[in-house]
Design an enzyme around this catalytic site. Structure first.
Site, short mmCIF file in Angstrom:
data_model
loop_
_atom_site.label_atom_id
_atom_site.label_comp_id
_atom_site.label_asym_id
_atom_site.label_seq_id
_atom_site.Cartn_x
_atom_site.Cartn_y
_atom_site.Cartn_z
N ASN A 190 -10.06 0.10 -0.36
CA ASN A 190 -8.60 0.14 -0.28
C ASN A 190 -8.04 -0.46 -1.58
O ASN A 190 -8.14 -1.67 -1.80
CB ASN A 190 -8.13 -0.65 0.94
CG ASN A 190 -6.63 -0.60 1.14
OD1 ASN A 190 -5.89 -0.20 0.24
ND2 ASN A 190 -6.19 -1.03 2.30
N HIS A 241 -3.23 7.53 1.95
CA HIS A 241 -3.63 6.20 1.51
C HIS A 241 -5.06 5.98 2.01
O HIS A 241 -5.38 6.31 3.16
CB HIS A 241 -2.69 5.15 2.10
CG HIS A 241 -3.14 3.75 1.87
ND1 HIS A 241 -3.59 3.31 0.65
CD2 HIS A 241 -3.23 2.68 2.72
CE1 HIS A 241 -3.92 2.03 0.75
NE2 HIS A 241 -3.71 1.63 1.99
N CYS A 293 0.82 -1.22 0.00
CA CYS A 293 0.00 0.00 0.00
C CYS A 293 0.85 1.27 0.00
O CYS A 293 0.36 2.35 -0.34
CB CYS A 293 -0.95 0.01 1.18
SG CYS A 293 -2.12 -1.35 1.13
O1 UT7 Z 1 -3.86 -0.78 3.45
C1 UT7 Z 1 -2.92 -1.36 4.27
C2 UT7 Z 1 -3.15 -0.97 5.65
N1 UT7 Z 1 -4.37 -1.57 6.15
C3 UT7 Z 1 -5.07 -0.91 7.02
O2 UT7 Z 1 -4.76 0.21 7.29
C4 UT7 Z 1 -6.23 -1.59 7.68
C5 UT7 Z 1 -6.15 -1.33 9.16
N2 UT7 Z 1 -7.23 -1.91 9.93
C6 UT7 Z 1 -8.51 -1.53 9.81
O3 UT7 Z 1 -8.87 -0.73 8.95
C7 UT7 Z 1 -9.50 -2.07 10.80
O4 UT7 Z 1 -8.82 -2.73 11.82
C8 UT7 Z 1 -10.58 -3.01 10.19
C9 UT7 Z 1 -11.55 -2.22 9.32
C10 UT7 Z 1 -9.88 -4.08 9.37
C11 UT7 Z 1 -11.39 -3.70 11.28
O5 UT7 Z 1 -11.95 -2.73 12.15
P1 UT7 Z 1 -11.80 -2.90 13.74
O6 UT7 Z 1 -12.59 -1.84 14.35
O7 UT7 Z 1 -10.33 -2.95 14.03
O8 UT7 Z 1 -12.51 -4.28 13.97
P2 UT7 Z 1 -11.90 -5.62 14.62
O9 UT7 Z 1 -10.95 -6.26 13.68
O10 UT7 Z 1 -11.44 -5.28 15.99
O11 UT7 Z 1 -13.21 -6.50 14.69
C12 UT7 Z 1 -14.31 -6.14 15.51
C13 UT7 Z 1 -15.39 -7.20 15.38
C14 UT7 Z 1 -14.84 -8.62 15.53
O12 UT7 Z 1 -15.79 -9.33 16.28
P3 UT7 Z 1 -15.54 -9.62 17.85
O13 UT7 Z 1 -14.24 -10.40 17.90
O14 UT7 Z 1 -15.43 -8.27 18.48
O15 UT7 Z 1 -16.75 -10.39 18.23
C15 UT7 Z 1 -14.81 -9.14 14.12
O16 UT7 Z 1 -14.99 -10.54 14.05
O17 UT7 Z 1 -15.99 -7.14 14.08
C16 UT7 Z 1 -16.00 -8.46 13.51
N3 UT7 Z 1 -15.90 -8.31 12.07
C17 UT7 Z 1 -16.97 -8.12 11.26
N4 UT7 Z 1 -18.28 -8.02 11.53
C18 UT7 Z 1 -19.10 -7.79 10.48
C19 UT7 Z 1 -14.78 -8.33 11.29
N5 UT7 Z 1 -15.11 -8.13 9.99
C20 UT7 Z 1 -16.46 -8.00 9.96
C21 UT7 Z 1 -17.37 -7.78 8.91
N6 UT7 Z 1 -18.68 -7.67 9.23
N7 UT7 Z 1 -17.00 -7.63 7.63
#
Ligand code: UT7
Length: 324
Positions: A281, A251, A114
């Site tokens: 992304n 980005h 990225c």
């Molecule tokens: O481009 C390269 C760099 N990449 C990035 O910058 C990405 C960086 N990370 C992010 O943007 C975020 O961490 C995400 C968008 C990927 C995820 O957001 P988050 O607020 O960090 O969520 P999380 O991973 O902590 O997940 C929260 C909950 C989890 O459930 P539990 O464990 O709290 O019960 C996940 O299983 O959301 C759940 N979850 C979903 N629920 C519905 C994960 N993906 C989904 C989904 N729909 N698509």
């Protein structure tokens, strides 16, 4: 006299197919509400069958050349930032060169995921400043839809396909921060964090393309801190501060990261180009896409100070400060 790499043209291309968030809820336990609230993404484009990264790159390149009023024969080098090449080799950049009908100059790819476009810009700037090239076509092009695990809701809803391009041209500057063109760059990598964001396949390991794997929460934590730090470092190198910035072109991975970084830099969101809602992304394509969309809307004025910043797999991150 200082040679400066000035942006003289921008262009972009997005595949025809637009996929709204709602489409994912038909096959996965997810919702438009979750995707929008956690990432800011509303839709993304996916390449058609038979449509490759080089095809997207060639469309974007043609648009940037037309915008610059230049013929492909006037370009000395093509640099493509991509992690999703058509084939392991040759480089996508050479496919672009052939697609544009160029028979001179040189072409190669840059792989910094990225952060790839920022690394490619820095590289092209070095080639222009050293006199190796006078005009460089720098492209970010990706088909991340080809490396998604469609059963992994935590990643497959986040990425999209697309390409953006800029034409850099050597122009005379004074060496001061008032010059047009790239004023400074800051590049960083830390391979200890390789397991936070990677693809679980490859030529030398599985012999397959593999699928993207990401520890999203961990990458998020690194992102805000490292993006603000690299932008600040690049600005300092040019003798500038965040208060001098007219536009941040970040980005486009996550609206919350974009907001958090702007806040750390003390800049209002009105000065940030945001396209993540429409593109998702697109990895190395996200900054040139955002640049081209904003430029085509007439948002930048000549003399505006821009800072582009990105982070991705590696981890690799960096920033480029340039005057429009
Ligand atoms: O481009 C390269 C760099 N990449 C990035 O910058 C990405 C960086 N990370 C992010 O943007 C975020 O961490 C995400 C968008 C990927 C995820 O957001 P988050 O607020 O960090 O969520 P999380 O991973 O902590 O997940 C929260 C909950 C989890 O459930 P539990 O464990 O709290 O019960 C996940 O299983 O959301 C759940 N979850 C979903 N629920 C519905 C994960 N993906 C989904 C989904 N729909 N698509």
């Amino acid at each position: 006299m200082t040679r400066r790499a000035v942006v003289v043209g921008t262009g972009h291309y997005l595949p025809e197919r637009v996929v709204p968030n709602a489409e994912f809820s038909t096959m996965l336990d997810t919702s438009d509400e979750w995707i929008v609230s956690r990432s800011g993404i509303e839709r993304r484009h996916f390449a058609a069958e038979g449509e490759f990264t080089s095809h997207l790159a060639i469309h974007a390149a043609r648009a940037a050349l037309a915008n610059a009023g230049l013929d492909p024969s006037q370009i000395d080098a093509v640099v493509v930032a991509t992690s999703t090449p058509d084939m392991t080799f040759p480089a996508v950049a050479t496919q672009v060169q052939a697609g544009l009908g160029m028979t001179r100059g040189f072409a190669f790819d840059v792989q910094a995921v990225c952060a790839g476009f920022v690394f490619a810009l820095a590289n092209a700037n070095g080639m222009i400043m050293s006199g190796q090239a006078d005009r460089v076509l720098v492209i970010g092009a990706e088909t991340f839809s080809r490396i998604m695990d469609w059963t992994d809701r935590s990643t497959c809803v986040l990425f999209g396909d697309g390409a953006g391009a800029v034409v850099l041209e050597a122009q005379a500057g004074t060496g001061s921060a008032d010059d047009r063109g790239i004023l400074s760059t800051d590049l960083n990598s830390d391979g200890r964090y390789g397991d936070l964001l990677y693809v679980d396949g490859g030529v030398s390991t599985s012999g397959t393309a593999g699928c993207l794997r990401m520890q999203g929460r961990e990458v998020f934590r690194h992102a805000v801190e490292k993006l603000a730090a690299t932008a600040t470092a690049a600005l300092a190198r040019a003798g500038l501060a965040a208060s001098d910035v007219d536009w941040v072109v970040p980005h486009q991975a996550n609206l919350r990261i974009i907001r958090g970084t702007a806040q750390k830099l003390g800049l209002p969101l009105e000065r940030v180009v945001i396209t993540v809602q429409d593109h998702g992304n697109t990895s190395a394509a996200s900054i040139p896409l955002a640049l081209s969309v904003a430029a085509s809307e007439g948002r930048f004025r000549q003399g505006d100070l821009l800072v582009c910043e990105a982070i991705g797999g590696g981890l690799s991150w960096g920033a480029v400060v340039l005057r429009w």
